[in-house]
Design a protein around this motif. Sequence first.
Motif, PDB file in Angstrom:
ATOM      1  N   GLU A 139      26.996  -1.663  -7.552  1.00 59.11           N
ATOM      2  CA  GLU A 139      28.421  -1.981  -7.487  1.00 59.11           C
ATOM      3  C   GLU A 139      29.060  -1.157  -6.393  1.00 59.11           C
ATOM      4  O   GLU A 139      28.865   0.058  -6.310  1.00 59.11           O
ATOM      5  CB  GLU A 139      29.106  -1.705  -8.832  1.00 59.11           C
ATOM      6  CG  GLU A 139      30.584  -2.091  -8.793  1.00 59.11           C
ATOM      7  CD  GLU A 139      31.258  -2.134 -10.155  1.00 59.11           C
ATOM      8  OE1 GLU A 139      30.674  -1.631 -11.139  1.00 59.11           O
ATOM      9  OE2 GLU A 139      32.383  -2.662 -10.215  1.00 59.11           O
TER      10      GLU A 139
ATOM     11  N   LYS B 194      30.098  -6.370  -7.589  1.00 54.18           N
ATOM     12  CA  LYS B 194      28.683  -6.267  -7.922  1.00 54.18           C
ATOM     13  C   LYS B 194      27.817  -7.126  -7.006  1.00 54.18           C
ATOM     14  O   LYS B 194      28.075  -8.317  -6.816  1.00 54.18           O
ATOM     15  CB  LYS B 194      28.466  -6.699  -9.374  1.00 54.18           C
ATOM     16  CG  LYS B 194      29.067  -5.699 -10.360  1.00 54.18           C
ATOM     17  CD  LYS B 194      28.768  -6.083 -11.791  1.00 54.18           C
ATOM     18  CE  LYS B 194      29.897  -6.902 -12.383  1.00 54.18           C
ATOM     19  NZ  LYS B 194      29.657  -7.297 -13.768  1.00 54.18           N
TER      20      LYS B 194
ATOM     21  N   THR C  64      25.846   2.855  -8.179  1.00 53.69           N
ATOM     22  CA  THR C  64      27.255   2.721  -7.803  1.00 53.69           C
ATOM     23  C   THR C  64      27.447   3.393  -6.453  1.00 53.69           C
ATOM     24  O   THR C  64      27.036   4.541  -6.267  1.00 53.69           O
ATOM     25  CB  THR C  64      28.151   3.384  -8.865  1.00 53.69           C
ATOM     26  OG1 THR C  64      27.819   2.797 -10.128  1.00 53.69           O
ATOM     27  CG2 THR C  64      29.621   3.146  -8.579  1.00 53.69           C
TER      28      THR C  64
END
Length: 466
Positions: free
Chosen positions: A464, A444, A374
Amino acid sequence: AIGIVAGSALLESCMKVEPVPVSMAEDNFSNPLNIPKIIQNPKNYVMNAKTTQAKITNKGTTEIMSYLENIPTGPLFRMQKGHEFSTSFKNNLDEHTNIHWHGLVIPANMDGHPENIIHPNESFEYRFNVNQRAGTYWYHPHPHEATARQTYMGLAGMLIVNDTEEATLNLPSGALEIPLIISDKRLSNNNLRYNPTMNEVMSGYMGETITVNGTAFPYTEVSSTTYRLRILNASNARIYNLAFTNNLPFTVIGSDGGLLENPAKMTSLLLGPAERVDILVDFSSLKINESVFLKSNTFPDGSKAQGKEEFNFMKFTVKTIVTENYQTPARLSTIEKLSMSSKTRTFKLQMKMGLKMSHQINNKLYSSTRIDETVKVGDIETWIFENKSDEPHPMHIHGLQFQVSERSSKRGILPHEKGWKDVVLLMPNETVKVTMKFPDNKGKYMVHCHNLEHEDDGMMLQFEIV
Ligand code: C2O
Ligand code: CU
């Protein structure tokens, strides 16, 4: 212990796969080079993917998948920076597909995520603003476990972005600018076949026939002046050590993400799957009717994975003598350098034993239900790719352009890697660091090996942007 021994024997045999030798049987290069159909600033362009018949060699037709009538090369989209791209895409195949706009910085829901698939007879509207610098980008399908086969069967095309900065340089254009999409195919009895063996899934599927824009053994007539060649390696797995016969030098002006800061004179360069290079080549030293070939040289020492061979794959013949003298601009663009960040992530590229051998990243196979990394909009990070394997891996990151910050081997950062990139080639045992700034496109995206057999084998993770 027996299992381990058997395992390493299997590992050995997987690694010893020799690349399919390139066929030089038909070396007369008599097929005129196909030039893809150009679509300027596509607006509501109607496009489909279908199965059709094409003529790849002069020996007859074969079944392919196509985005355009009878040609295994899709339309060439030319976008002016700042314009909106839109196409209504219909899937006329009998299997699901989608389109990934390789190299474009666009919203996640337009990027061709492997989960965003289009079923047979359904349509999808791809619509996004093209707001990035001039460069040579491309597009191809991305449904997980079918990317390799569909791309190989003919679903691939080029997308060129132009901008005003590039226009002021007056680079060769019109007939003097030629797109070259290189792809090796396997043709048995003139039939295009995608049927990799287990070993070929491990090493990557290679063909004995090199096509350019869908034409095998192509030639083109040129005049004795400087041409701009935008070269895309659209092959599933084959790496080319691009060069011209007679050691004719060329000038690299751009890479994946557009123009370099300064032109660089070279005589050969390694181009991995999905990489692009924008070069100027001067044919003025050739006499009328004299030819020069675009070829792949044997590989530089130390790379044992492929390319013990050397082969020509495209012929240029001078048919007109012109006397104008082209001057390459001394400076092409300005590239704001991204310094390496202290925020780093490491991606270990591995060949692992499980129930079967497989290509993994950080001990993981691709899973659509897992977010592996992330990252934050606007953050600058340095990603470290560590290739501990005995094979090359061209690593690609979706949704952004990066800069190559460091390569561990003595190859260092090559002249054509000094601009913006979205694929970086790692030869065996290399570690490469790339630095990027995450764009304001939440969602994503994928990071994966662009050896398409490796990718479909699971060598892909999901990150992401939040
Ligand atoms: Cu051209 Cu995810 O790839
Ligand atoms: Cu790979």
